[in-house]
Structure formats: structure tokens, C-alpha cells
Motif scaffolding. Structure first.
Motif, PDB file in Angstrom:
ATOM      1  N   THR A 181     -15.568  59.848 102.639  1.00 15.85           N
ATOM      2  CA  THR A 181     -14.463  59.827 103.596  1.00 15.85           C
ATOM      3  C   THR A 181     -14.500  58.549 104.409  1.00 15.85           C
ATOM      4  OG1 THR A 181     -14.494  62.241 103.788  1.00 15.85           O
ATOM      5  CG2 THR A 181     -13.399  61.015 105.549  1.00 15.85           C
ATOM      6  N   ALA A 182     -13.359  57.886 104.511  1.00 10.20           N
ATOM      7  CA  ALA A 182     -13.273  56.665 105.319  1.00 10.20           C
ATOM      8  C   ALA A 182     -13.381  57.016 106.794  1.00 10.20           C
ATOM      9  CB  ALA A 182     -11.952  55.956 105.051  1.00 10.20           C
ATOM     10  N   VAL A 183     -14.270  56.320 107.506  1.00  8.16           N
ATOM     11  CA  VAL A 183     -14.426  56.558 108.937  1.00  8.16           C
ATOM     12  C   VAL A 183     -14.062  55.335 109.768  1.00  8.16           C
ATOM     13  CG1 VAL A 183     -16.163  58.354 108.650  1.00  8.16           C
ATOM     14  CG2 VAL A 183     -16.897  55.973 108.832  1.00  8.16           C
ATOM     15  N   ARG A 184     -14.053  54.138 109.127  1.00  5.91           N
ATOM     16  CA  ARG A 184     -13.671  52.944 109.879  1.00  5.91           C
ATOM     17  C   ARG A 184     -13.198  51.866 108.916  1.00  5.91           C
ATOM     18  NH1 ARG A 184     -15.743  48.113 112.678  1.00  5.91           N
ATOM     19  NH2 ARG A 184     -17.714  48.169 111.517  1.00  5.91           N
ATOM     20  N   TYR A 185     -12.058  51.289 109.231  1.00  4.47           N
ATOM     21  CA  TYR A 185     -11.556  50.143 108.488  1.00  4.47           C
ATOM     22  C   TYR A 185     -12.148  48.903 109.145  1.00  4.47           C
ATOM     23  CZ  TYR A 185      -8.264  46.891 106.291  1.00  4.47           C
ATOM     24  OH  TYR A 185      -7.704  45.867 105.568  1.00  4.47           O
ATOM     25  N   VAL A 186     -12.916  48.120 108.372  1.00 10.43           N
ATOM     26  CA  VAL A 186     -13.651  46.992 108.951  1.00 10.43           C
ATOM     27  C   VAL A 186     -12.815  45.723 108.976  1.00 10.43           C
ATOM     28  CG1 VAL A 186     -15.738  45.584 108.801  1.00 10.43           C
ATOM     29  CG2 VAL A 186     -15.830  48.021 108.206  1.00 10.43           C
ATOM     30  N   THR A 187     -12.359  45.305 107.793  1.00 12.30           N
ATOM     31  CA  THR A 187     -11.607  44.052 107.733  1.00 12.30           C
ATOM     32  C   THR A 187     -10.860  43.945 106.409  1.00 12.30           C
ATOM     33  OG1 THR A 187     -11.791  41.635 107.994  1.00 12.30           O
ATOM     34  CG2 THR A 187     -13.504  42.719 106.710  1.00 12.30           C
TER      35      THR A 187
END
Length: 258
Positions: A6-12
Motif C-alpha cells: 500500500t502506498a503511504v507517501r509519494y516521494v518525488t
């Protein structure tokens, strides 16, 4: 099927790719966190890019080539609300559900032919594999190769198997020759004959059934001309199996060699 996180943070964002992939932090639900280069279902190139990545990446791995681990990345569109970049925000909003993640190889370098030597056997395996999947995106201008811990890793197969963009002509298209004269590894004298002898017998109906089974149903549902995901999976296998048997005879290297 692919394991899912599960995606928890979009970094870049990673703006090198036309589909605007991004670096995403994930949670597997058991306390293990990871970082993946993620390609999104809502990108302009569509879900067939993700299908190609899965089939080609999983096939390469089963043939002994090095590719980053692939996972399904579940994304809540709410994650995009905090993004200041309007393009990224819209992409995340339109990519709710399952996307594709490729393990981030921290510290990997882009392949530089002036700094890295590839032996003919390995070059031959890569060229043969690219011919099998009709990868038109491994040129010296854009190698789509990484060097990690001294080894070559293959990335970015979304532009492969172009016949799946027009299934009625797939049988004819998949039988075509492969021009490797512009291939990033063509200068290394790839031993294509040895690669074919080693790898072609491994591409069986059973192997292709395993590989195509890794593609989520959601990315195959609704394909025009097919009565369900399994029929689409079979179409991919039907295109790749005969190609594996004879494509080495139709690979053109620099100067017209084989």
C-alpha cells in the motif's frame, strides 16, 4: 499474482519517463516498508504499459535475467491531495486502485558503455530477450539498463509487445524480424545463437501461463474482442511462444550480422 503493498507517501516524480513514474514509499501491512518506482494506471499510456511491464519483467526473471522485483501498489487517490504539482496531483487522483511498483535499486547507476564492459554471452541473452518481446526501447540513446553492485539490471519494458495495441494483426506483427542494429549492447558482439540455445527451450506453455497469470484481472478486463482476462492472457502466450522458437534467425545486428 503479484504481491501487493500500500502506498503511504509519494516521494518525488521521476521525469525521465514519459508516463511520469514516481518514487513511492509503501507498507506491506506486516510492518515492512519499502520504496518502489511506481508506474500509474492513470498515466496517458494506459494500462497496457503495466501489462507489458509485468509480463516482460516476470519472464525476464524466470529466464535468469536481472530485473527489479515487481509488486502491485495499492493507491488511495486521497494521497494526491497534498501534492503541490498539479500534474502529479491529477495523476494520483486518476490512479486509485492497483498500480505497478518496481523495487528501487538505491545507488544504481545508468549504464554507460564507456565505463562498463559486457561479455558477448550476457549481451546475447539481453538482445535475444529484447527480440522475443520486441523491445524497441533499449537503444544506445536510451539503454534502460542500470548497473547495480557490478551487474546489469533491465528496466522499463512498457513499450514492448507492440502487437497488443492491435490484436487483430497480432499474429502477423509478432512474427516480424527484430532490428538490433541500434541496440545498446550491439557493440559487444552479442552471442545470440548461444542465448537462443539456452533460453528458447525455457519458454514453454507452462512458463507463459505462469507469467501471464501475474497480470491482475483489473488490467485485462474489458479488452475488446476477448471474453475475459484469461482469453487475453492466452493471446499474449500465443504471440510469444512461436516467437521464442525462431526469433534468433531474424535478429539483425550492426552490419546485417546475426
Amino acid at each position: 499474482m503479484l504481491s501487493e503493498v500500500t502506498a503511504v507517501r509519494y516521494v518525488t516524480p521521476l521525469r525521465e519517463g514519459g508516463s511520469l513514474p514516481g518514487l513511492v514509499e509503501t507498507d506491506d501491512g506486516r510492518g515492512a516498508y519499502g520504496t518502489y518506482v511506481t508506474k500509474f494506471s492513470g498515466a496517458g499510456q494506459g494500462r497496457k504499459t503495466l501489462v507489458a511491464e509485468v509480463i516482460c519483467g516476470q519472464l525476464a526473471r524466470r529466464l535468469g535475467l536481472r530485473v527489479p522485483r515487481l509488486v502491485g501498489v495499492g493507491l488511495d487517490p486521497v494521497l494526491g491531495l497534498a501534492e503541490p504539482d498539479q500534474e502529479v496531483q491529477q495523476l494520483l487522483k486518476s490512479s486509485g486502485g492497483l498500480n505497478l511498483g518496481m523495487e528501487y535499486l538505491s545507488g544504481a547507476l545508468g549504464f554507460d558503455p564507456l565505463a562498463f564492459v559486457v561479455d558477448p554471452a550476457e549481451a546475447g541473452r539481453v538482445v535475444w530477450f529484447d527480440a522475443l518481446i520486441n523491445n524497441v526501447d533499449r537503444s544506445w540513446r536510451n539503454p534502460n539498463l542500470l548497473v547495480w553492485h557490478g551487474d546489469i539490471w533491465l528496466i522499463d519494458h512498457g513499450a514492448s509487445m507492440i502487437w497488443h495495441h492491435n490484436w487483430p494483426t497480432a499474429q502477423t506483427a509478432s512474427a516480424r524480424a527484430y532490428d538490433a542494429s541500434d541496440h545498446a549492447l550491439a557493440p559487444y558482439g552479442p552471442d545470440v545463437a548461444a542465448a537462443a540455445a539456452e533460453l528458447a527451450p525455457l519458454v514453454t506453455k507452462e512458463l507463459l501461463a505462469e507469467v501471464t497469470a501475474d497480470v491482475p484481472d483489473a488490467w485485462l478486463d474489458g479488452e475488446p474482442g476477448f471474453d475475459g482476462p484469461d482469453a487475453v492472457r492466452q493471446a499474449y502466450a500465443d504471440a510469444l511462444l512461436p516467437r521464442a522458437e525462431s526469433i534468433h534467425e531474424r535478429i539483425t545486428l550492426e552490419g546485417g550480422g546475426k
